[in-house]
Design a protein around this motif. Structure first.
Motif, PDB file in Angstrom:
ATOM      1  N   LEU A 163       0.817  -1.214   0.000  1.00  0.00           N
ATOM      2  CA  LEU A 163       0.000   0.000   0.000  1.00  0.00           C
ATOM      3  C   LEU A 163       0.853   1.268   0.000  1.00  0.00           C
ATOM      4  N   GLN A 164       2.061   1.197   0.550  1.00  0.00           N
ATOM      5  CA  GLN A 164       2.941   2.358   0.615  1.00  0.00           C
ATOM      6  C   GLN A 164       3.981   2.389  -0.505  1.00  0.00           C
ATOM      7  N   LEU A 165       3.979   1.396  -1.377  1.00  0.00           N
ATOM      8  CA  LEU A 165       5.005   1.244  -2.402  1.00  0.00           C
ATOM      9  C   LEU A 165       4.994   2.383  -3.423  1.00  0.00           C
ATOM     10  N   THR A 166       6.173   2.914  -3.682  1.00  0.00           N
ATOM     11  CA  THR A 166       6.382   3.888  -4.753  1.00  0.00           C
ATOM     12  C   THR A 166       7.631   3.490  -5.521  1.00  0.00           C
ATOM     13  N   GLN A 167       7.776   4.056  -6.701  1.00  0.00           N
ATOM     14  CA  GLN A 167       8.924   3.711  -7.546  1.00  0.00           C
ATOM     15  C   GLN A 167      10.234   4.155  -6.922  1.00  0.00           C
ATOM     16  N   GLY A 168      10.274   5.347  -6.376  1.00  0.00           N
ATOM     17  CA  GLY A 168      11.521   5.851  -5.794  1.00  0.00           C
ATOM     18  C   GLY A 168      12.634   5.848  -6.823  1.00  0.00           C
ATOM     19  N   ASN A 169      13.794   5.314  -6.458  1.00  0.00           N
ATOM     20  CA  ASN A 169      14.933   5.303  -7.384  1.00  0.00           C
ATOM     21  C   ASN A 169      15.024   4.011  -8.194  1.00  0.00           C
ATOM     22  N   LYS A 170      13.981   3.180  -8.138  1.00  0.00           N
ATOM     23  CA  LYS A 170      13.967   1.938  -8.907  1.00  0.00           C
ATOM     24  C   LYS A 170      13.583   2.225 -10.360  1.00  0.00           C
ATOM     25  N   PHE A 225       5.900  -4.452  -7.214  1.00  0.00           N
ATOM     26  CA  PHE A 225       4.455  -4.219  -7.151  1.00  0.00           C
ATOM     27  C   PHE A 225       3.697  -5.531  -7.290  1.00  0.00           C
ATOM     28  N   GLN A 226       4.068  -6.340  -8.266  1.00  0.00           N
ATOM     29  CA  GLN A 226       3.374  -7.605  -8.485  1.00  0.00           C
ATOM     30  C   GLN A 226       3.626  -8.593  -7.350  1.00  0.00           C
ATOM     31  N   HIS A 227       4.848  -8.618  -6.854  1.00  0.00           N
ATOM     32  CA  HIS A 227       5.153  -9.516  -5.735  1.00  0.00           C
ATOM     33  C   HIS A 227       4.344  -9.135  -4.500  1.00  0.00           C
ATOM     34  N   LEU A 228       4.403  -7.873  -4.115  1.00  0.00           N
ATOM     35  CA  LEU A 228       3.701  -7.451  -2.901  1.00  0.00           C
ATOM     36  C   LEU A 228       2.192  -7.437  -3.089  1.00  0.00           C
ATOM     37  N   GLY A 229       1.726  -7.224  -4.322  1.00  0.00           N
ATOM     38  CA  GLY A 229       0.296  -7.213  -4.598  1.00  0.00           C
ATOM     39  C   GLY A 229      -0.365  -8.536  -4.266  1.00  0.00           C
ATOM     40  N   CYS A 230       0.408  -9.600  -4.277  1.00  0.00           N
ATOM     41  CA  CYS A 230      -0.131 -10.926  -3.935  1.00  0.00           C
ATOM     42  C   CYS A 230      -0.571 -10.995  -2.477  1.00  0.00           C
ATOM     43  N   PHE A 231      -0.071 -10.101  -1.655  1.00  0.00           N
ATOM     44  CA  PHE A 231      -0.397 -10.120  -0.228  1.00  0.00           C
ATOM     45  C   PHE A 231      -1.560  -9.199   0.110  1.00  0.00           C
ATOM     46  N   TYR A 232      -2.015  -8.413  -0.867  1.00  0.00           N
ATOM     47  CA  TYR A 232      -3.127  -7.500  -0.635  1.00  0.00           C
ATOM     48  C   TYR A 232      -4.405  -8.305  -0.465  1.00  0.00           C
ATOM     49  N   THR A 233      -5.145  -8.054   0.606  1.00  0.00           N
ATOM     50  CA  THR A 233      -6.281  -8.909   0.943  1.00  0.00           C
ATOM     51  C   THR A 233      -7.587  -8.502   0.275  1.00  0.00           C
ATOM     52  N   MET A 234      -7.666  -7.313  -0.258  1.00  0.00           N
ATOM     53  CA  MET A 234      -8.890  -6.871  -0.928  1.00  0.00           C
ATOM     54  C   MET A 234      -8.837  -7.290  -2.398  1.00  0.00           C
ATOM     55  N   PRO A 235      -9.999  -7.462  -3.024  1.00  0.00           N
ATOM     56  CA  PRO A 235      -9.992  -7.827  -4.451  1.00  0.00           C
ATOM     57  C   PRO A 235      -9.368  -6.703  -5.284  1.00  0.00           C
ATOM     58  N   LEU A 236      -8.558  -7.081  -6.252  1.00  0.00           N
ATOM     59  CA  LEU A 236      -7.895  -6.104  -7.112  1.00  0.00           C
ATOM     60  C   LEU A 236      -8.492  -6.181  -8.513  1.00  0.00           C
ATOM     61  N   ASP A 237      -9.162  -5.115  -8.949  1.00  0.00           N
ATOM     62  CA  ASP A 237      -9.588  -5.119 -10.339  1.00  0.00           C
ATOM     63  C   ASP A 237      -8.539  -4.387 -11.167  1.00  0.00           C
ATOM     64  N   GLU A 238      -8.622  -4.536 -12.458  1.00  0.00           N
ATOM     65  CA  GLU A 238      -7.618  -4.003 -13.386  1.00  0.00           C
ATOM     66  C   GLU A 238      -7.448  -2.491 -13.242  1.00  0.00           C
ATOM     67  N   GLU A 239      -8.558  -1.785 -13.159  1.00  0.00           N
ATOM     68  CA  GLU A 239      -8.490  -0.322 -13.075  1.00  0.00           C
ATOM     69  C   GLU A 239      -7.814   0.129 -11.781  1.00  0.00           C
ATOM     70  N   TRP A 240      -8.142  -0.534 -10.659  1.00  0.00           N
ATOM     71  CA  TRP A 240      -7.523  -0.164  -9.382  1.00  0.00           C
ATOM     72  C   TRP A 240      -6.023  -0.420  -9.422  1.00  0.00           C
ATOM     73  N   ARG A 241      -5.621  -1.573  -9.960  1.00  0.00           N
ATOM     74  CA  ARG A 241      -4.193  -1.897 -10.079  1.00  0.00           C
ATOM     75  C   ARG A 241      -3.474  -0.834 -10.908  1.00  0.00           C
ATOM     76  N   CYS A 242      -4.103  -0.397 -11.994  1.00  0.00           N
ATOM     77  CA  CYS A 242      -3.499   0.638 -12.843  1.00  0.00           C
ATOM     78  C   CYS A 242      -3.330   1.946 -12.073  1.00  0.00           C
ATOM     79  N   ARG A 243      -4.396   2.367 -11.375  1.00  0.00           N
ATOM     80  CA  ARG A 243      -4.310   3.613 -10.595  1.00  0.00           C
ATOM     81  C   ARG A 243      -3.232   3.531  -9.526  1.00  0.00           C
ATOM     82  N   LYS A 244      -3.185   2.387  -8.833  1.00  0.00           N
ATOM     83  CA  LYS A 244      -2.190   2.209  -7.763  1.00  0.00           C
ATOM     84  C   LYS A 244      -0.775   2.248  -8.327  1.00  0.00           C
ATOM     85  N   LEU A 245      -0.543   1.528  -9.425  1.00  0.00           N
ATOM     86  CA  LEU A 245       0.786   1.530 -10.037  1.00  0.00           C
ATOM     87  C   LEU A 245       1.150   2.921 -10.520  1.00  0.00           C
TER      88      LEU A 245
END
Length: 165
Positions: free
Chosen positions: A85-92, A101-121
């Motif tokens: 939830l706190q992830l940002t690109q930073g210097n990566k 993002f994809q690795h940590l997203g697997c631990f997110y407990t709420m359902p992730l739809d495509e649009e939300w994933r796009c906004r978050k990324l």
């Protein structure tokens, strides 16, 4: 042993709505087929899953959730969810950010739809790259990732040209 060789033995389907005796016999029949066909241990689960018929099929995501709930401590899962939830690109680089993002997203407990994933990324991208992709209103995750990578590459090329002048 290949899956085709397994099916040659005509294994029975199992729907789980039977008596204990029928379930026990099905398991014994499966093991007899595995032994007769010299089926390796690592293939037995996959082959048996093909023979299960249920109202709700076992999906990879369902298996993954069950596996993580059994073998990963709640505190670790929670920490990874918070990090997501706190992830940002930073210097990566964009590629490194997307991988995390994809690795940590697997631990997110709420359902992730495509649009939300796009906004978050997109919201976690560095400001310079976010400014280039945000006006495009991309709602397909793979397309957003590709566009962010292209923008990052173009930015690097432009900066390299300016430094040579």
């Amino acid at each position: 042993m290949e899956l085709g060789g397994f099916f040659e033995a005509s294994p029975a389907k199992f729907n789980g709505k039977t008596s204990l005796d029928v379930a026990d016999q099905w398991l014994k029949d499966m093991e007899r087929i595995f032994d007769a066909k010299i089926c390796p241990e690592e293939s037995r689960l996959a082959f048996a899953l093909h023979m299960l018929t249920r109202e709700k099929p076992v999906t990879w995501e369902a298996f993954r959730r069950k596996f993580l709930s059994e073998y990963l401590l709640d505190s670790v899962r929670y920490a990874n969810e918070v990090e997501f939830l706190q992830l940002t690109q930073g210097n990566k680089s964009v590629a490194e950010y997307v991988e995390k993002f994809q690795h940590l997203g697997c631990f997110y407990t709420m359902p992730l739809d495509e649009e939300w994933r796009c906004r978050k990324l997109q919201n976690g991208l560095r400001g310079d790259i976010c400014l280039m992709v945000a006006p495009l209103y991309i709602k397909d995750f793979a397309a957003l990732v590709e566009k962010a990578r292209v923008m990052e590459r173009m930015k690097v090329e432009v900066e390299a040209q300016h430094s040579q002048q």
